[in-house]
Design an enzyme around this catalytic site. Structure first.
Site, mmCIF file in Angstrom:
data_model
loop_
_atom_site.group_PDB
_atom_site.id
_atom_site.type_symbol
_atom_site.label_atom_id
_atom_site.label_comp_id
_atom_site.label_asym_id
_atom_site.label_seq_id
_atom_site.Cartn_x
_atom_site.Cartn_y
_atom_site.Cartn_z
ATOM 1 N N LYS A 172 34.104 41.729 36.302
ATOM 2 C CA LYS A 172 33.941 41.101 37.624
ATOM 3 C C LYS A 172 33.814 42.187 38.709
ATOM 4 C CE LYS A 172 34.087 38.076 40.996
ATOM 5 N NZ LYS A 172 33.139 37.019 41.304
ATOM 6 N N LYS A 240 38.096 41.819 50.061
ATOM 7 C CA LYS A 240 39.184 41.771 49.070
ATOM 8 C C LYS A 240 38.669 42.273 47.715
ATOM 9 C CE LYS A 240 39.797 38.276 46.637
ATOM 10 N NZ LYS A 240 39.442 37.835 45.274
HETATM 11 P P1 NAP Z 1 40.096 29.522 48.888
HETATM 12 O O1 NAP Z 1 39.220 28.353 49.168
HETATM 13 O O2 NAP Z 1 40.566 30.361 50.012
HETATM 14 O O3 NAP Z 1 41.361 28.958 48.051
HETATM 15 C C1 NAP Z 1 42.428 29.789 47.706
HETATM 16 C C2 NAP Z 1 43.427 28.964 46.907
HETATM 17 O O4 NAP Z 1 44.530 29.818 46.555
HETATM 18 C C3 NAP Z 1 44.017 27.793 47.687
HETATM 19 O O5 NAP Z 1 44.283 26.744 46.805
HETATM 20 C C4 NAP Z 1 45.320 28.408 48.217
HETATM 21 O O6 NAP Z 1 46.312 27.459 48.559
HETATM 22 C C5 NAP Z 1 45.743 29.206 47.018
HETATM 23 N N1 NAP Z 1 46.719 30.238 47.323
HETATM 24 C C6 NAP Z 1 46.502 31.385 48.018
HETATM 25 N N2 NAP Z 1 47.624 32.111 48.080
HETATM 26 C C7 NAP Z 1 48.584 31.408 47.414
HETATM 27 C C8 NAP Z 1 49.945 31.643 47.127
HETATM 28 N N3 NAP Z 1 50.559 32.767 47.528
HETATM 29 N N4 NAP Z 1 50.628 30.710 46.414
HETATM 30 C C9 NAP Z 1 49.997 29.585 46.012
HETATM 31 N N5 NAP Z 1 48.715 29.297 46.241
HETATM 32 C C10 NAP Z 1 48.009 30.212 46.933
HETATM 33 O O7 NAP Z 1 39.407 30.547 47.871
HETATM 34 P P2 NAP Z 1 38.313 30.270 46.739
HETATM 35 O O8 NAP Z 1 36.972 30.539 47.301
HETATM 36 O O9 NAP Z 1 38.589 28.983 46.045
HETATM 37 O O10 NAP Z 1 38.638 31.520 45.768
HETATM 38 C C11 NAP Z 1 39.614 31.474 44.786
HETATM 39 C C12 NAP Z 1 39.414 32.685 43.863
HETATM 40 O O11 NAP Z 1 38.106 32.620 43.274
HETATM 41 C C13 NAP Z 1 39.492 34.027 44.609
HETATM 42 O O12 NAP Z 1 40.115 34.974 43.791
HETATM 43 C C14 NAP Z 1 38.008 34.363 44.847
HETATM 44 O O13 NAP Z 1 37.777 35.748 45.005
HETATM 45 C C15 NAP Z 1 37.389 33.824 43.580
HETATM 46 N N6 NAP Z 1 35.941 33.537 43.697
HETATM 47 C C16 NAP Z 1 35.448 32.864 44.786
HETATM 48 C C17 NAP Z 1 34.082 32.620 44.876
HETATM 49 C C18 NAP Z 1 33.465 31.905 46.077
HETATM 50 O O14 NAP Z 1 32.250 31.954 46.227
HETATM 51 N N7 NAP Z 1 34.232 31.232 46.917
HETATM 52 C C19 NAP Z 1 33.222 33.042 43.857
HETATM 53 C C20 NAP Z 1 33.755 33.686 42.744
HETATM 54 C C21 NAP Z 1 35.124 33.944 42.683
HETATM 55 P P3 NAP Z 1 46.298 26.767 50.014
HETATM 56 O O15 NAP Z 1 45.338 25.645 49.913
HETATM 57 O O16 NAP Z 1 47.697 26.334 50.220
HETATM 58 O O17 NAP Z 1 45.862 27.824 50.995
#
Ligand code: NAP
Length: 300
Positions: A172, A240
């Protein structure tokens, strides 16, 4: 479906991924820190839990998809973490993008309790998560990855078992080096085209299908030309990921001069509070340096 599946972290990615598990026939137990985000999935038949430990107590396999390394640590090993609910023999599939070394450390701690883990970071954005077409890079023992496969196949299309635990996160990081390299090349190319006074759409038509073409150029150059900064992937998350890339490179003693430069360019954009714009807004860093603006105001 004999295995009971849980999902922890219903953010932009997790919502779509958990929904696709339900579409594949799994009864899914979910937990999200902000409880309100569980409501849409519960309305569709998911079971809400009070903590990651409670999800784990009810499931054989738990998928996690949270933001960063400390967040994965919290849901795995924290006070109400998965480690406190999972039975020996349970499997954790971590789909977050986090540190490869931390992944190995978390897996070792879980292994002491008989809990198995694979790392399965994803690529494909929120659209890929919603459509079940994610690319998934998997690290872990053969038998654990085989066991994870039906769950991964419900969420993704291209699933590659790379090697041992942590190796999915290494790939990744490689993926992100390619993403930002392509992104900077696109931005420099568009700046040159703008400065050279050529029509940007004709420039796009001329180069996008040739050797210089890329996913990034095909999908994001039109957005830049329209000055449309809506994110497929935000600058904040891109930063990040680049921190993870550069930390891994540092641990391995590998020079990544180009990626380091791009990290600094993104930092200038974060400093200007552009963290929630799409990663193609990297072009703005070049615009600040050159005084040239690429494209025109969006006419949408
Ligand atoms: P997001 O919409 O910001 O969601 C983050 C999630 O993590 C939410 O459910 C959040 O809970 C939870 N979270 C964060 N800190 C936490 C903690 N300390 N304890 C418990 N829950 C926690 O992000 P996302 O886009 O879904 O991304 C999630 C992962 O996938 C990341 O590692 C990102 O790099 C990866 N990713 C994202 C993409 C993209 O295009 N978005 C593509 C590939 C990979 P709350 O709802 O309470 O905030």
């Amino acid at each position: 479906m004999s295995e009971r599946v849980g999902f922890v972290g219903l953010g932009i990615m997790g919502q779509g991924m958990a929904r696709n598990l339900m579409k594949a026939g799994y009864t899914v137990h979910v937990w999200n820190r902000t409880a309100s985000k569980m409501a849409p999935l519960v309305a569709e038949g998911a079971h809400a839990a009070a903590s990651p430990a409670e999800v784990a107590a009810q499931c054989d396999i738990v998928v996690t998809c949270v933001s960063d390394t400390p967040d994965v640590e919290a849901v795995l090993l924290g006070e109400a973490g998965i480690i406190h609910g999972a039975k020996p023999g349970a499997l954790v599939i971590d789909c977050s993008t986090i540190s490869p070394q931390a992944t190995r450390d978390f897996a070792a701690t879980l292994n002491e309790k008989g809990i198995h883990m694979v790392d399965a970071p994803v690529s494909g954005g929120s659209e890929g998560a919603a459509r079940g077409t994610l690319t998934i890079m998997v690290g872990g023992a053969d038998e654990d990855v085989e066991r994870a496969k039906p769950v991964l196949q419900a969420m993704g299309k291209t699933i590659t078992h790379i090697g041992e635990i942590g190796s999915g996160q290494v790939v990744k990081a490689v993926n992100q080096v390619l993403v930002v390299g392509n992104c900077l090349a696109m931005c420099e190319a568009l700046l040159l085209a703008q400065a050279g006074g050529v029509d940007l759409q004709k420039n796009f038509d001329a180069v996008s299908q040739g050797v210089a073409g890329s996913w990034m150029f095909t999908n994001r150059a039109p957005q830049i030309i329209r000055r449309d900064w809506r994110p497929g992937f935000t600058i904040a998350l891109q930063q990040k990921d680049l921190r993870l890339v550069l930390d891994a490179a540092d641990e391995l003693g590998v020079p990544l001069p180009g990626t380091s430069l791009i990290f600094q360019l993104y930092r200038t954009l974060e400093a200007r509070n552009l963290g929630l714009e799409g990663n193609h807004a990297l072009v703005k860093a070049l615009e600040y340096l050159s005084g040239i603006e690429v494209g025109t105001e969006a006419s949408q």
